[in-house]
Design a protein around this motif. Structure first.
Motif: not given
Length: 189
Positions: A88-89, A50-52, A82-83
């Motif tokens: 930029e990410a 779950k880590d972008a 994404l949270s």
């Protein structure tokens, strides 16, 4: 004098073979590094993460390996997870997703994601270049030329934008010249 020519030939051949060996060796090392990274990500279960950031890294390796459908799925999952990340990410992930879609010939989808990348980061020349290329593939040369000009406002030394813009302008001039009534008369029509 007669002995100098074969020695020069052999020396040139050795230098050429050494250059080829270095180029092939570097490519082999890059490919091996990508393979090891892909195996490591798979063993760690990065695709179910779950880590972008991890998903983006996995998708980047998949893009280099030309595994576009898998990269697309992982980038979409990265967007969902994404949270609290900086804009930029989001721009990087959206641009990569647009690239993956463009590689699969889905230029309409790519345009959508390139625009999202530009909404997240307006001064992103890579996304602008990619968006211009997608419009070029969608047979919209005027939009494409405008976007390449915008890239050159941000990065005047951008060689990709410069070359593509010159090519499009040449095509537009040729298209206008061939569609004018005088051109039709010259062709005998």
């Amino acid at each position: 004098m007669d002995g100098l020519l074969p020695q020069t030939y052999l020396l040139g051949l050795i230098v050429l073979l050494a250059i080829v060996a270095v180029v092939v060796g570097r490519q082999l090392l890059r490919t091996r590094k990508d393979e090891l990274s892909l195996i490591q990500f798979e063993q760690e279960g990065a695709a179910t993460s779950k880590d972008a950031g991890r998903l983006y890294e996995l998708a980047s390796v998949q893009l280099r390996k030309r595994l576009y459908p898998q990269a697309t799925a992982n980038l979409r999952q990265a967007l969902k997870s994404l949270s609290g990340e900086p804009d930029e990410a989001k721009a990087l992930i959206e641009n990569a997703l647009g690239f993956a879609l463009a590689a699969q010939k889905d230029f309409d989808g790519a345009v959508k994601h390139y625009r999202s990348a530009l909404n997240a980061k307006a001064d992103y020349p890579v996304a602008l270049n990619n968006l211009a290329f997608a419009h070029e593939r969608l047979l919209e040369p005027e939009k494409s030329a405008d976007l390449y000009r915008k890239v050159l406002e941000f990065e005047p030394a951008n060689t990709t934008a410069t070359k593509r813009l010159k090519r499009i302008e040449r095509q537009l001039r040729a298209g206008k010249a061939s569609s004018s009534p005088e051109a039709a008369n010259r062709k005998g029509f």
